[in-house]
Scaffold this motif. Structure first.
Motif, PDB file in Angstrom:
ATOM      1  N   TYR A 270       0.091  29.493  58.225  1.00 26.35           N
ATOM      2  CA  TYR A 270      -1.292  29.714  57.764  1.00 26.35           C
ATOM      3  C   TYR A 270      -1.590  28.803  56.571  1.00 26.35           C
ATOM      4  O   TYR A 270      -2.651  28.158  56.514  1.00 26.35           O
ATOM      5  CB  TYR A 270      -1.475  31.183  57.389  1.00 26.35           C
TER       6      TYR A 270
ATOM      7  N   LEU B 103      -4.074  29.426  77.677  1.00 22.01           N
ATOM      8  CA  LEU B 103      -4.886  28.316  77.177  1.00 22.01           C
ATOM      9  C   LEU B 103      -4.645  28.031  75.688  1.00 22.01           C
ATOM     10  O   LEU B 103      -4.419  26.868  75.307  1.00 22.01           O
ATOM     11  CB  LEU B 103      -6.356  28.593  77.468  1.00 22.01           C
TER      12      LEU B 103
ATOM     13  N   GLY C 255     -12.972  14.844  59.895  1.00 21.83           N
ATOM     14  CA  GLY C 255     -13.395  14.920  61.289  1.00 21.83           C
ATOM     15  C   GLY C 255     -12.588  14.012  62.209  1.00 21.83           C
ATOM     16  O   GLY C 255     -13.045  13.645  63.292  1.00 21.83           O
TER      17      GLY C 255
ATOM     18  N   TRP D 169      -4.887  16.360  62.533  1.00 14.98           N
ATOM     19  CA  TRP D 169      -6.292  16.742  62.583  1.00 14.98           C
ATOM     20  C   TRP D 169      -6.797  16.907  61.157  1.00 14.98           C
ATOM     21  O   TRP D 169      -6.424  17.859  60.481  1.00 14.98           O
ATOM     22  CB  TRP D 169      -6.414  18.061  63.366  1.00 14.98           C
TER      23      TRP D 169
ATOM     24  N   PHE E  21      -9.092  13.140  64.557  1.00 16.73           N
ATOM     25  CA  PHE E  21      -8.130  13.852  65.399  1.00 16.73           C
ATOM     26  C   PHE E  21      -7.273  12.788  66.074  1.00 16.73           C
ATOM     27  O   PHE E  21      -7.639  12.272  67.128  1.00 16.73           O
ATOM     28  CB  PHE E  21      -8.917  14.705  66.420  1.00 16.73           C
TER      29      PHE E  21
ATOM     30  N   GLN F 260      -0.095  25.961  55.736  1.00 14.26           N
ATOM     31  CA  GLN F 260      -0.141  24.566  56.154  1.00 14.26           C
ATOM     32  C   GLN F 260      -1.444  24.234  56.884  1.00 14.26           C
ATOM     33  O   GLN F 260      -2.082  23.219  56.604  1.00 14.26           O
ATOM     34  CB  GLN F 260       1.058  24.256  57.071  1.00 14.26           C
TER      35      GLN F 260
ATOM     36  N   PHE G  32      -3.785  23.998  53.407  1.00 13.24           N
ATOM     37  CA  PHE G  32      -3.503  22.595  53.091  1.00 13.24           C
ATOM     38  C   PHE G  32      -4.173  21.639  54.087  1.00 13.24           C
ATOM     39  O   PHE G  32      -4.039  20.423  53.963  1.00 13.24           O
ATOM     40  CB  PHE G  32      -1.984  22.343  53.111  1.00 13.24           C
ATOM     41  N   HIS G  33      -4.802  22.196  55.100  1.00  9.51           N
ATOM     42  CA  HIS G  33      -5.522  21.408  56.119  1.00  9.51           C
ATOM     43  C   HIS G  33      -4.592  20.543  56.960  1.00  9.51           C
ATOM     44  O   HIS G  33      -5.020  19.521  57.483  1.00  9.51           O
ATOM     45  CB  HIS G  33      -6.627  20.541  55.495  1.00  9.51           C
ATOM     46  N   HIS G  34      -3.330  20.923  57.085  1.00 11.06           N
ATOM     47  CA  HIS G  34      -2.414  20.213  57.985  1.00 11.06           C
ATOM     48  C   HIS G  34      -2.379  20.972  59.304  1.00 11.06           C
ATOM     49  O   HIS G  34      -1.398  21.659  59.622  1.00 11.06           O
ATOM     50  CB  HIS G  34      -1.000  20.141  57.386  1.00 11.06           C
ATOM     51  N   PHE G  35      -3.450  20.862  60.056  1.00  5.01           N
ATOM     52  CA  PHE G  35      -3.582  21.675  61.273  1.00  5.01           C
ATOM     53  C   PHE G  35      -2.532  21.299  62.317  1.00  5.01           C
ATOM     54  O   PHE G  35      -2.013  22.157  63.017  1.00  5.01           O
ATOM     55  CB  PHE G  35      -4.989  21.551  61.858  1.00  5.01           C
TER      56      PHE G  35
ATOM     57  N   ILE H  30     -15.346  24.998  59.399  1.00  8.01           N
ATOM     58  CA  ILE H  30     -15.562  23.600  59.822  1.00  8.01           C
ATOM     59  C   ILE H  30     -14.665  23.291  61.016  1.00  8.01           C
ATOM     60  O   ILE H  30     -15.106  22.714  62.021  1.00  8.01           O
ATOM     61  CB  ILE H  30     -15.277  22.635  58.647  1.00  8.01           C
ATOM     62  N   ALA H  31     -13.384  23.704  60.927  1.00 13.25           N
ATOM     63  CA  ALA H  31     -12.443  23.443  62.025  1.00 13.25           C
ATOM     64  C   ALA H  31     -12.871  24.144  63.303  1.00 13.25           C
ATOM     65  O   ALA H  31     -12.677  23.641  64.404  1.00 13.25           O
ATOM     66  CB  ALA H  31     -11.049  23.902  61.625  1.00 13.25           C
TER      67      ALA H  31
ATOM     68  N   LYS I 133     -22.145  16.488  59.234  1.00 14.72           N
ATOM     69  CA  LYS I 133     -22.247  16.781  60.666  1.00 14.72           C
ATOM     70  C   LYS I 133     -23.322  17.817  60.998  1.00 14.72           C
ATOM     71  O   LYS I 133     -23.511  18.144  62.176  1.00 14.72           O
ATOM     72  CB  LYS I 133     -20.898  17.292  61.171  1.00 14.72           C
TER      73      LYS I 133
ATOM     74  N   LEU J 239      -3.302  24.598  74.071  1.00 11.31           N
ATOM     75  CA  LEU J 239      -4.064  23.910  73.014  1.00 11.31           C
ATOM     76  C   LEU J 239      -3.211  23.713  71.767  1.00 11.31           C
ATOM     77  O   LEU J 239      -3.254  22.657  71.133  1.00 11.31           O
ATOM     78  CB  LEU J 239      -5.320  24.722  72.659  1.00 11.31           C
TER      79      LEU J 239
ATOM     80  N   THR K 130     -13.236  25.736  55.232  1.00  9.18           N
ATOM     81  CA  THR K 130     -12.615  24.718  56.079  1.00  9.18           C
ATOM     82  C   THR K 130     -12.279  25.275  57.460  1.00  9.18           C
ATOM     83  O   THR K 130     -12.302  24.543  58.447  1.00  9.18           O
ATOM     84  CB  THR K 130     -11.349  24.135  55.422  1.00  9.18           C
ATOM     85  N   THR K 131     -11.981  26.576  57.523  1.00  9.14           N
ATOM     86  CA  THR K 131     -11.730  27.182  58.833  1.00  9.14           C
ATOM     87  C   THR K 131     -13.014  27.183  59.659  1.00  9.14           C
ATOM     88  O   THR K 131     -12.989  26.935  60.868  1.00  9.14           O
ATOM     89  CB  THR K 131     -11.199  28.615  58.662  1.00  9.14           C
TER      90      THR K 131
ATOM     91  N   VAL L 184      -9.646  17.983  59.196  1.00 10.51           N
ATOM     92  CA  VAL L 184     -10.875  18.747  59.430  1.00 10.51           C
ATOM     93  C   VAL L 184     -12.043  18.195  58.629  1.00 10.51           C
ATOM     94  O   VAL L 184     -13.153  18.038  59.142  1.00 10.51           O
ATOM     95  CB  VAL L 184     -10.643  20.228  59.050  1.00 10.51           C
TER      96      VAL L 184
ATOM     97  N   LEU M 271     -13.350  25.849  76.538  1.00 11.32           N
ATOM     98  CA  LEU M 271     -12.768  26.258  75.262  1.00 11.32           C
ATOM     99  C   LEU M 271     -12.319  25.058  74.448  1.00 11.32           C
ATOM    100  O   LEU M 271     -12.499  24.999  73.236  1.00 11.32           O
ATOM    101  CB  LEU M 271     -11.589  27.212  75.518  1.00 11.32           C
TER     102      LEU M 271
ATOM    103  N   PHE N 191      -4.451  26.240  57.299  1.00 15.32           N
ATOM    104  CA  PHE N 191      -5.772  26.618  56.790  1.00 15.32           C
ATOM    105  C   PHE N 191      -5.974  26.373  55.299  1.00 15.32           C
ATOM    106  O   PHE N 191      -7.099  26.243  54.851  1.00 15.32           O
ATOM    107  CB  PHE N 191      -6.044  28.092  57.121  1.00 15.32           C
TER     108      PHE N 191
ATOM    109  N   THR O 283     -10.676  28.122  51.872  1.00 19.46           N
ATOM    110  CA  THR O 283      -9.960  28.282  53.139  1.00 19.46           C
ATOM    111  C   THR O 283     -10.911  28.720  54.244  1.00 19.46           C
ATOM    112  O   THR O 283     -10.879  28.199  55.364  1.00 19.46           O
ATOM    113  CB  THR O 283      -8.845  29.338  52.982  1.00 19.46           C
TER     114      THR O 283
ATOM    115  N   ALA P 129      -5.003  22.102  47.234  1.00 21.78           N
ATOM    116  CA  ALA P 129      -4.485  23.385  47.731  1.00 21.78           C
ATOM    117  C   ALA P 129      -2.957  23.360  47.796  1.00 21.78           C
ATOM    118  O   ALA P 129      -2.293  24.314  47.380  1.00 21.78           O
ATOM    119  CB  ALA P 129      -5.064  23.685  49.112  1.00 21.78           C
ATOM    120  N   GLU P 130      -2.409  22.268  48.296  1.00 21.88           N
ATOM    121  CA  GLU P 130      -0.954  22.177  48.405  1.00 21.88           C
ATOM    122  C   GLU P 130      -0.315  22.061  47.017  1.00 21.88           C
ATOM    123  O   GLU P 130       0.689  22.708  46.728  1.00 21.88           O
ATOM    124  CB  GLU P 130      -0.585  20.964  49.270  1.00 21.88           C
TER     125      GLU P 130
ATOM    126  N   TYR Q  73      -2.391  20.356  69.967  1.00 23.45           N
ATOM    127  CA  TYR Q  73      -2.685  20.094  68.548  1.00 23.45           C
ATOM    128  C   TYR Q  73      -1.428  19.656  67.793  1.00 23.45           C
ATOM    129  O   TYR Q  73      -1.504  18.878  66.844  1.00 23.45           O
ATOM    130  CB  TYR Q  73      -3.257  21.347  67.863  1.00 23.45           C
TER     131      TYR Q  73
END
Lengths: 315, 427
Positions: free
Chosen positions: A273, A51, A69, A64, A71, A275, A279-282, B87-88, B317, A55, B84-85, A66, B18, A277, B81, B390-391, A59
């Motif tokens: 990690y 799973l 909000g 995404w 996606f 990218q 830099f928020h480029h999930f 939040i994600a 949220k 996922l 934001t984790t 974060v 999930l 977590f 970090t 961050a970047e 993704y």
């Protein structure tokens, strides 16, 4: 196997005219029992392996944000971005360097220690325990302690100083940082491979060595002609475990170098990690993890195929 | 096979559950009953948490709709970090402490609830008392997205015992003589380090990685990480090259700063001086060593001050966003703001007096509070912050790494930093 399975009765003989068969046959009971036995493992694999893989793949096709909000489906854009990523080359080089260094040093040292500690000498049990003990120590605690030891004014340079050597600033030099991370990881896990090699060595029949000695074979020749072929299945196992483990290194990098200096120790897992977590480029982080999965899969398949050439017990 | 179908059914159900959990984002608008609020903070300091809890307990007495307010300390180094984790992962807090370096991302993203209406309507809040300069970083399109909870100027803590033992003039004496300059501060630090065998000057939290703390140094030369509009790199400006050349020389030639890979904690007595914020005064131990707090030394461009800021925001949220915003109004009202000011200087102009601050800062003298805190907040520039910080931060860190070698070519390294970050700034 020609024996007839009498438990299954008419069900095993295929469809036959006549009254309806009972649903709850012994064959179905056996099948249910089988499913129940594998259910926990199957469930675990589905929830924690298959799973997440699906996922992550999903993704990787999205952007995404974060914080906002959002996606959004972006198709293969994240995969196309791989080609334009100016850091990816350096990251893959660092990953390859770490893997090669770890595999060579770890397996080489583990085999050497296993051979040495396979002798019937006093104190070998103490040394076996000593070399194995880091395996059970917390990885992060182990790495933090090494971080202090490798400081410019740390314990390693203190020791070097006592013999008149001015040690480098291990974690701050482009060349020495990677070596330091590899050494820390080698000492952490060498005991595990050592124990596996020890077990394999003790399974080599003594009469083979006796016969070789009678034939006048040197110790080195005995090692290469008898020991290595007979423990080759274990070498295969340890090499697969170590290669896969080397590609997943994270905590040591995060604690010791944070990928630096420059990008010299930014391995693939640490980069994904960053990218995802930091830099928020999930989406792009997920894409990198697909790349990592593909590399691990390819290397494992390659090693598995190569076993036919050099693993002794395989035909 | 029916059993096989059943297994497939279970797998699909789990997959769905999930996936929903992963994408849910914690948007639980239908939550009912008394609210349980959670606020992430960077500090696990007992004194800080004790005060927070006292204020929260006071609030709950008059607000039965809030059953619990939990302060959740996250590690400082990985604070943003981790946040934001969370939040994600659909585990966002209701309220979050936000550092100045991630303020542009949080404020512009729409992740935070606008607070100005709630704060202005709160009884006795005195919104207009908040210094407009402190609000700038937390506003977008005229709305306030986080309360500038802490506006904390950087100063220099000095181990006066160590300096006297090394036969050095104290900063107070240098200030009195009009000689408290970076040149003299570094010379004093180098001489004290040579005498004591300990470190001289430590720029706290820099450790050759957290480069934004160096703005406490290079601002004295008039240098900036990037232009005011955030579009142009400033690392290779003549001012920055001068500042970094001085810093490099101080580290590798003068030995005024401990080199890379060497840790020294001022508050444990490991160094003669440290540049940090007054909130760290809580780390000073009674009866430890003689100390002083003085403003940053004068740079070639004269006197200056640098402030670190933290905002307190409400996650939009959050299922209890309204209650959370109401709690922010209580937490930062004039009474509680004065209590919190002992650790976190408030942005309220009426409270920026030495007399007021002295009541809640027993360790600091009114003169120290005036020169470091009040003058600092009034005249200071905020540490560098930019969208996508961050970047950017990672690229600057990697680009600056070659500078921390004894034989580095300062100008070439700083040109390299600009080559790395200019494309990010231009986005």
């Amino acid at each position: 196997m020609t024996q007839t399975d009498t438990r299954v009765g008419p069900a095993a003989a295929g469809p036959a005219p006549g009254p309806a068969r009972p649903f709850w046959t012994s064959r179905r009971r056996d099948q249910l029992a089988g499913y129940l036995f594998i259910a926990p493992q199957l469930l675990g694999s589905i929830v924690f392996v298959i799973l997440p893989l699906i996922l992550v793949l999903w993704y990787s096709l999205h952007e995404w944000n974060v914080l906002a909000g959002t996606f959004d489906f972006v198709g293969t854009d994240n995969y196309k971005a791989l080609a334009d990523d100016p850091n990816l080359g350096a990251v893959l080089r660092a990953t390859g360097l770490f893997s090669v260094g770890l595999v060579v040093f770890n397996l080489g040292l583990a085999l050497l220690l296993a051979v040495l500690l396979n002798q019937r000498l006093r104190g070998t049990i103490v040394f076996r325990t000593l070399f194995f003990s880091p395996v059970v120590v917390s990885l992060v605690a182990w790495t933090i302690v090494w971080g202090f030891l490798l400081q410019d004014n740390g314990g390693v340079n203190g020791l070097l100083d006592t013999v008149g050597v001015d040690g480098p600033n291990w974690l701050r030099g482009e060349g020495t940082a990677m070596v330091s991370v590899i050494v820390v990881q080698v000492f952490k896990n060498v005991g595990l491979n050592m124990v596996l090699f020890l077990a394999a060595l003790q399974g080599v029949p003594a009469e083979l060595y006796e016969a070789a000695e009678v034939d006048g074979a040197s110790r080195m020749r005995q090692f290469w002609r008898i020991t290595v072929p007979l423990i080759s299945p274990t070498i295969l196992l340890t090499s697969i475990i170590t290669v896969v483990g080397s590609l997943q290194v994270f905590a040591q990098i995060a604690v010791l170098t944070q990928g630096g200096p420059g990008t010299s120790t930014t391995v693939l897992v640490y980069y994904l990690y960053q990218q995802a977590f930091q830099f928020h480029h999930f989406g792009y982080g997920a894409t990198l993890s697909i790349v990592l999965f593909a590399i691990v899969l390819a290397l494992t398949v390659l090693q598995w195929q190569m076993r036919k050439r050099w693993v002794f017990h395989e035909s | 096979m029916r059993a096989g179908k059943a297994m497939r059914g279970v797998a699909v159900a789990l997959a769905g559950a999930l996936a929903l959990t992963a994408c849910g984002g914690g948007d639980d608008a239908g939550d009912s009953g008394p609210a349980k609020l959670r606020m992430t903070v960077w500090s696990a300091n007992e004194a800080h948490l004790k005060l927070f809890n006292e204020i929260a307990d006071e609030y709950r007495k008059s607000h039965p709709d809030v059953a619990e307010i939990k302060f959740d300390p996250l590690p400082f180094d990985t604070y943003t970090t981790t946040l934001t984790t969370q939040i994600a992962g659909g585990n966002a807090p209701d309220l979050a402490w936000v550092f100045e370096n991630s303020a542009p991302d949080f404020v512009a993203s729409g992740a935070l609830l606008p607070l100005d209406d709630t704060l202005k309507k709160a009884e006795g809040y005195q919104y207009e008392d908040i210094s407009p300069a402190t609000l700038k970083l937390w506003q977008n399109d005229g709305k306030l997205y986080a309360y500038p909870f802490s506006t904390s100027p950087f100063g220099v803590f000095v181990n006066t015992d160590m300096l006297k033992k090394a036969g050095q003039k104290t900063p107070a004496e240098l200030i009195a003589a009009g000689q408290w300059t970076w040149d003299n501060a570094l010379a004093t630090a180098a001489a004290t380090a040579a005498n004591s065998g300990k470190a001289g000057m430590v720029i706290r939290d820099f450790d050759y990685k957290g480069w934004d703390n160096l703005s406490t140094f290079w601002t004295g030369w008039g240098a900036q990480a990037w232009s005011e509009d955030g579009k142009t790199c400033g690392f290779n400006s003549p001012e920055m090259v001068d500042a970094m050349t001085t810093l490099h020389k101080a580290t590798f030639t003068q030995k005024a700063l401990p080199g890379p890979g060497t840790t020294a904690d001022f508050f444990a007595g490991d160094s003669a001086m440290t540049v940090t914020q007054i909130s760290r005064a809580s780390l000073l131990k009674d009866g430890g060593f003689g100390w002083d707090l003085v403003p940053l030394p004068t740079g070639p461009k004269g006197n200056y001050a640098v402030v670190g800021q933290a905002g307190l925001g409400v996650m939009k949220k959050s299922p209890h966003a309204k209650q959370a915003a109401d709690f922010v109004a209580f937490f930062t009202n004039p009474t509680n703001s004065a209590k919190l000011a002992q650790f976190f200087p408030a942005p309220r102009q009426s409270q920026l007096t030495a007399e007021t601050l002295a009541k809640t800062n027993p360790k600091l003298k009114p003169e120290q509070l005036q020169k470091v805190v009040i003058d600092g907040i009034t005249n200071g520039v905020v540490k560098p912050s930019h969208s996508g910080q961050a970047e950017l931060s990672q690229q600057v860190r990697a680009g600056l790494d070659p500078l921390w070698q004894p034989n580095a070519d300062v100008k070439a390294v700083l040109d390299g930093v600009c080559t790395k970050i200019q494309p990010l700034l231009a986005k």
